[in-house]
Design a protein around this motif. Sequence first.
Motif, short mmCIF file in Angstrom:
data_model
loop_
_atom_site.label_atom_id
_atom_site.label_comp_id
_atom_site.label_asym_id
_atom_site.label_seq_id
_atom_site.Cartn_x
_atom_site.Cartn_y
_atom_site.Cartn_z
N ARG A 19 0.84 -1.19 0.00
CA ARG A 19 0.00 0.00 0.00
C ARG A 19 0.88 1.25 0.00
NH1 ARG A 19 -5.14 -0.94 4.17
NH2 ARG A 19 -5.79 -2.96 3.33
N ARG A 20 0.37 2.28 -0.65
CA ARG A 20 1.09 3.54 -0.70
C ARG A 20 0.93 4.29 0.62
NH1 ARG A 20 3.34 5.67 -4.83
NH2 ARG A 20 2.28 4.16 -6.16
N SER A 21 2.03 4.87 1.09
CA SER A 21 1.98 5.66 2.32
C SER A 21 1.51 7.06 1.98
CB SER A 21 3.36 5.71 2.98
OG SER A 21 3.30 6.41 4.20
N GLY A 22 0.24 7.32 2.25
CA GLY A 22 -0.34 8.63 1.94
C GLY A 22 -0.23 8.95 0.48
N ARG A 23 0.25 10.16 0.18
CA ARG A 23 0.42 10.58 -1.22
C ARG A 23 1.90 10.55 -1.63
NH1 ARG A 23 -3.77 14.15 0.50
NH2 ARG A 23 -2.35 15.92 0.83
N GLY A 218 -1.83 13.95 3.61
CA GLY A 218 -1.14 13.12 2.63
C GLY A 218 -0.14 12.17 3.25
N ALA A 219 -0.33 11.85 4.54
CA ALA A 219 0.59 10.96 5.24
C ALA A 219 -0.06 9.60 5.44
CB ALA A 219 0.99 11.55 6.59
N GLY A 220 0.78 8.59 5.61
CA GLY A 220 0.29 7.25 5.85
C GLY A 220 0.17 6.96 7.33
N CYS A 221 -0.28 5.74 7.63
CA CYS A 221 -0.44 5.29 9.01
C CYS A 221 0.06 3.85 9.10
CB CYS A 221 -1.91 5.36 9.43
SG CYS A 221 -2.26 4.65 11.06
N ILE A 222 0.93 3.58 10.06
CA ILE A 222 1.36 2.21 10.32
C ILE A 222 1.05 1.89 11.77
CG2 ILE A 222 3.76 2.98 10.68
CD1 ILE A 222 4.59 0.17 9.61
N ALA A 223 0.21 0.90 12.00
CA ALA A 223 -0.32 0.62 13.33
C ALA A 223 0.59 -0.31 14.11
CB ALA A 223 -1.71 -0.02 13.20
N TYR A 224 0.89 0.08 15.36
CA TYR A 224 1.61 -0.85 16.23
C TYR A 224 0.68 -1.37 17.32
CZ TYR A 224 2.54 2.55 20.08
OH TYR A 224 2.43 3.42 21.14
N SER A 225 1.10 -2.45 17.98
CA SER A 225 0.29 -3.16 18.97
C SER A 225 -1.09 -3.53 18.42
CB SER A 225 0.14 -2.33 20.26
OG SER A 225 1.38 -2.26 20.94
N PRO A 226 -1.15 -4.09 17.20
CA PRO A 226 -2.46 -4.43 16.63
C PRO A 226 -3.15 -5.57 17.36
CG PRO A 226 -0.70 -5.37 15.29
CD PRO A 226 -0.04 -4.49 16.31
N LEU A 227 -2.40 -6.31 18.16
CA LEU A 227 -2.98 -7.42 18.91
C LEU A 227 -3.15 -7.06 20.38
CD1 LEU A 227 -1.03 -10.37 17.25
CD2 LEU A 227 -3.19 -9.32 16.55
N ALA A 228 -3.10 -5.77 20.67
CA ALA A 228 -3.34 -5.25 22.02
C ALA A 228 -2.46 -5.96 23.05
CB ALA A 228 -4.82 -5.36 22.38
N GLN A 229 -1.15 -5.99 22.76
CA GLN A 229 -0.18 -6.62 23.66
C GLN A 229 -0.50 -8.08 23.96
OE1 GLN A 229 2.79 -5.12 25.04
NE2 GLN A 229 2.31 -3.83 23.30
#
Length: 332
Positions: A19-23, A218-229
């Motif tokens: 996936r593209r990070s934002g623009r 125009g910025a992307g999002c990368i999620a951390y702790s997707p499994l809630a620790q």
Amino acid sequence: MIPHPYVPAPARYDDMPYRRSGRSGVLLPEISLGLWHNFGDGHAFDVQRAVLRRAFDLGVTHFDLANNYGPPYGSAEENFGRHLRADFRPYRDELFVSTKAGYDMWPGPYGEWGSRKYLLASLDRSLSRMGLDYVDVFYSHRPDPDTPIEETMGALDTAVRSGKALYVGISNYSAEETERAAAVLRDLGTPLLIHQPRYSMLDRWVEDGLLDVLERSGAGCIAYSPLAQGLLTGRYLDGEVPADSRMAIGHFLTRDRLTPRLLDTLRGLDKIAQARGQSLAQLALSWILRDRRVTSVLVGASSVEQFEQNAAALAAPPLTPEELADIENLLR
């Protein structure tokens, strides 16, 4: 005996969606490998190597670090540098490596937060530990309430202009702080590439404005702790706390989180996952990726098998409107 040199899988880019990070011009794999917990000196080096190799073989190009990942602080970067020299140096241009500075790293007034002094000194140390000339992304790991945001963003801009980072990011900034940071960076001519927030089914604060700000900026999002620790891994569905779990250790996740109401929610989500042929963890990853504003999801892994199980979430069909509605009912 001299070990055989690592040769990546020829078909490593065939199945991984990007996936593209934002623009921006940057494409990231939908699942990225985070080196937060499992790449310090307390974890077997051979297991680290196996996880990194398998991730790259599956098309994971993005490896995420920070200056104080370990333990001890700095050891994840040092170990990654060893792996890079042994296995990945010929493929550096295929890798997207990030690091961060913002939390405590060394004693004294210049060893944490967001001053220009700390950020740029930390970046130099990170590059030295990893044996790199530059990182692909350098993050401000957290906002500093006592340092002008212009100074912190100016340090990120300097990192790019000095050739020590290609892009800049921020982590753990609120929607309002993100909007201000993005505006300052835009004026400096170094646009914000990406934000790294906590985000999971059980922690949805990013939906209250942050994702909208990132889209506008125009910025992307990368999620951390997707499994809630680990709450969303299925390890706690029976209400017990495994002795080797993060909850048993009690550093980031404590036993008081495991309430009857939460257990009911987790068990309901697990039923939805089973009906889809997924584990609870795989469902949690699929759910985050339902939103196209999310560029990638960061997962950690203590074994090749664990990483493969997480990556298998990408092969599942998209969540249907009915499934999303059922999930929403459980999360209310």
